[in-house]
Design an enzyme around this catalytic site. Structure first.
Site, PDB file in Angstrom:
ATOM      1  N   ASP A  93       0.814  -1.446   0.062  1.00  0.00           N
ATOM      2  CA  ASP A  93      -0.184   0.105   0.088  1.00  0.00           C
ATOM      3  C   ASP A  93       0.941   1.242  -0.004  1.00  0.00           C
ATOM      4  O   ASP A  93       0.636   2.139  -0.627  1.00  0.00           O
ATOM      5  CB  ASP A  93      -0.935  -0.012   1.201  1.00  0.00           C
ATOM      6  CG  ASP A  93      -0.263  -0.262   2.534  1.00  0.00           C
ATOM      7  OD1 ASP A  93       0.814  -0.656   2.732  1.00  0.00           O
ATOM      8  OD2 ASP A  93      -0.960  -0.542   3.625  1.00  0.00           O
ATOM      9  N   ASP A  96       6.948   3.788   3.497  1.00  0.00           N
ATOM     10  CA  ASP A  96       7.139   5.010   4.445  1.00  0.00           C
ATOM     11  C   ASP A  96       8.523   4.843   4.896  1.00  0.00           C
ATOM     12  O   ASP A  96       9.253   5.542   4.243  1.00  0.00           O
ATOM     13  CB  ASP A  96       6.281   4.607   5.857  1.00  0.00           C
ATOM     14  CG  ASP A  96       5.809   5.737   6.731  1.00  0.00           C
ATOM     15  OD1 ASP A  96       6.006   6.925   6.297  1.00  0.00           O
ATOM     16  OD2 ASP A  96       5.674   5.683   7.864  1.00  0.00           O
ATOM     17  N   THR A 100       9.739  -2.095   6.857  1.00  0.00           N
ATOM     18  CA  THR A 100       8.785  -3.259   6.392  1.00  0.00           C
ATOM     19  C   THR A 100       9.446  -4.109   5.182  1.00  0.00           C
ATOM     20  O   THR A 100       9.603  -5.152   5.102  1.00  0.00           O
ATOM     21  CB  THR A 100       7.505  -3.152   6.394  1.00  0.00           C
ATOM     22  OG1 THR A 100       6.933  -2.417   7.504  1.00  0.00           O
ATOM     23  CG2 THR A 100       6.813  -4.480   6.343  1.00  0.00           C
ATOM     24  N   LEU A 101       9.263  -3.067   4.154  1.00  0.00           N
ATOM     25  CA  LEU A 101       9.743  -3.600   2.830  1.00  0.00           C
ATOM     26  C   LEU A 101      11.159  -3.943   2.746  1.00  0.00           C
ATOM     27  O   LEU A 101      11.489  -5.131   1.807  1.00  0.00           O
ATOM     28  CB  LEU A 101       9.221  -2.715   1.644  1.00  0.00           C
ATOM     29  CG  LEU A 101       7.823  -2.913   1.492  1.00  0.00           C
ATOM     30  CD1 LEU A 101       7.354  -1.533   0.536  1.00  0.00           C
ATOM     31  CD2 LEU A 101       7.346  -3.938   0.813  1.00  0.00           C
ATOM     32  N   LYS A 124       6.062   8.032   0.576  1.00  0.00           N
ATOM     33  CA  LYS A 124       6.202   9.115   1.261  1.00  0.00           C
ATOM     34  C   LYS A 124       7.775   9.246   1.453  1.00  0.00           C
ATOM     35  O   LYS A 124       8.483   8.831   2.241  1.00  0.00           O
ATOM     36  CB  LYS A 124       5.944   8.960   2.868  1.00  0.00           C
ATOM     37  CG  LYS A 124       4.343   8.963   2.793  1.00  0.00           C
ATOM     38  CD  LYS A 124       3.848   9.266   4.445  1.00  0.00           C
ATOM     39  CE  LYS A 124       2.726   8.352   4.769  1.00  0.00           C
ATOM     40  NZ  LYS A 124       2.578   8.534   6.273  1.00  0.00           N
ATOM     41  N   ARG A 158     -10.216   0.889   6.212  1.00  0.00           N
ATOM     42  CA  ARG A 158      -9.616   0.198   4.932  1.00  0.00           C
ATOM     43  C   ARG A 158     -10.739   0.110   3.884  1.00  0.00           C
ATOM     44  O   ARG A 158     -10.160  -0.098   2.616  1.00  0.00           O
ATOM     45  CB  ARG A 158      -9.309  -1.172   5.473  1.00  0.00           C
ATOM     46  CG  ARG A 158      -8.086  -1.339   6.437  1.00  0.00           C
ATOM     47  CD  ARG A 158      -7.774  -2.819   6.604  1.00  0.00           C
ATOM     48  NE  ARG A 158      -6.897  -3.288   7.459  1.00  0.00           N
ATOM     49  CZ  ARG A 158      -5.444  -2.859   7.671  1.00  0.00           C
ATOM     50  NH1 ARG A 158      -4.985  -2.347   6.732  1.00  0.00           N
ATOM     51  NH2 ARG A 158      -4.805  -3.169   8.665  1.00  0.00           N
TER      52      ARG A 158
HETATM   53  P1  IMP Z   1       7.520   1.258   6.916  1.00  0.00           P
HETATM   54  O1  IMP Z   1       8.198   0.027   7.425  1.00  0.00           O
HETATM   55  O2  IMP Z   1       7.906   2.413   7.852  1.00  0.00           O
HETATM   56  O3  IMP Z   1       7.740   1.654   5.386  1.00  0.00           O
HETATM   57  O4  IMP Z   1       6.084   1.061   6.965  1.00  0.00           O
HETATM   58  C1  IMP Z   1       5.090   0.734   6.216  1.00  0.00           C
HETATM   59  C2  IMP Z   1       3.742   0.218   6.971  1.00  0.00           C
HETATM   60  O5  IMP Z   1       3.424   1.289   7.618  1.00  0.00           O
HETATM   61  C3  IMP Z   1       2.777   0.230   5.504  1.00  0.00           C
HETATM   62  O6  IMP Z   1       2.623  -0.896   4.672  1.00  0.00           O
HETATM   63  C4  IMP Z   1       1.692   0.578   6.390  1.00  0.00           C
HETATM   64  O7  IMP Z   1       0.840  -0.455   6.552  1.00  0.00           O
HETATM   65  C5  IMP Z   1       1.925   1.554   7.436  1.00  0.00           C
HETATM   66  N1  IMP Z   1       1.740   2.922   7.167  1.00  0.00           N
HETATM   67  C6  IMP Z   1       2.723   3.755   6.890  1.00  0.00           C
HETATM   68  N2  IMP Z   1       2.300   5.047   6.680  1.00  0.00           N
HETATM   69  C7  IMP Z   1       0.923   4.926   6.678  1.00  0.00           C
HETATM   70  C8  IMP Z   1      -0.206   5.919   6.516  1.00  0.00           C
HETATM   71  O8  IMP Z   1      -0.166   7.045   6.316  1.00  0.00           O
HETATM   72  N3  IMP Z   1      -1.359   5.130   6.780  1.00  0.00           N
HETATM   73  C9  IMP Z   1      -1.799   4.032   6.964  1.00  0.00           C
HETATM   74  N4  IMP Z   1      -0.577   3.071   7.171  1.00  0.00           N
HETATM   75  C10 IMP Z   1       0.535   3.601   6.973  1.00  0.00           C
HETATM   76 MG    MG Z   2       1.213  -2.511   5.282  1.00  0.00          MG
END
Ligand code: IMP
Ligand code: MG
Length: 171
Positions: A93, A96, A100-101, A124, A158
């Site tokens: 989705d 950020d 995670t990825l 982002k 969602r």
């Molecule tokens: P990362 O590991 O920080 O890149 O987190 C990614 C995950 O955080 C995404 O797959 C979302 O599940 C959650 N996330 C990050 N930003 C948002 C947002 O603005 N709204 C909702 N979920 C978010």
């Molecule tokens: Mg996610």
């Protein structure tokens, strides 16, 4: 709640991504791997925007947010052990911090796919902590918390057909 990306805009974004992916993966054995739960709506629409055959699978990652070490990452539902016959496109989705990825991509790499790329509906870039780049990005957005079209706040929202910005009055 403010509408940030309308249903029509999302449809156009997904259509464009579908066309691009269909061109790039023509003649390949495409496996779309959705990251649950957030990717479920986007993946369903993206798969139907493709004009080439594909297979679909999902992974579930334990969620953790800022402040939690990448070591805490856990894959709750995994794919089969080998992906060597597949051109894998991980679908999520939103990109950020990238935590995670980046872990998810390393994990997928260990299954030796023929190729491995990433598609994120939203990105982002200003929030990135780990250097992850998606080959396919629907839309770059500023640092706001967004919900809808699969994205949640505390498991809510969602189901919204558009992307909305969550402001303080909502929580
Ligand atoms: P990362 O590991 O920080 O890149 O987190 C990614 C995950 O955080 C995404 O797959 C979302 O599940 C959650 N996330 C990050 N930003 C948002 C947002 O603005 N709204 C909702 N979920 C978010
Ligand atoms: Mg996610």
């Amino acid at each position: 709640m403010e509408i940030f990306i309308s249903q029509q805009e999302l449809a156009d974004i997904v259509q464009e991504l579908g066309a691009q992916i269909s061109r790039d993966y023509a003649g390949k054995r495409l496996l779309l791997v959705g990251v649950l739960k957030g990717a479920f709506v986007f993946l369903a629409d993206l798969a139907r925007a493709l004009t080439i055959p594909c297979e679909v699978d999902f992974v579930t990652a334990s969620s953790y947010r800022d402040g939690t070490l990448p070591g805490a990452f856990e894959i709750l539902q995994d794919l089969s052990s080998s992906l060597q016959d597949y051109d894998v496109l991980v679908v999520d989705d939103i990109l950020d911090s990238g935590n995670t990825l980046s872990v998810m991509l390393e994990h997928m790499k260990s299954k030796n796919p023929r190729s491995l790329e990433l598609c994120a509906l939203l990105d982002k870039p200003s929030r990135r902590v780990v250097p992850v780049q998606a080959k396919y990005v629907g839309r770059q957005i500023p640092d706001a918390f967004v919900v809808g079209y699969g994205l949640d706040y505390a498991q809510q929202y969602r189901h919204l057909p558009h992307i909305a910005v969550l402001t303080d009055e909502n929580n």
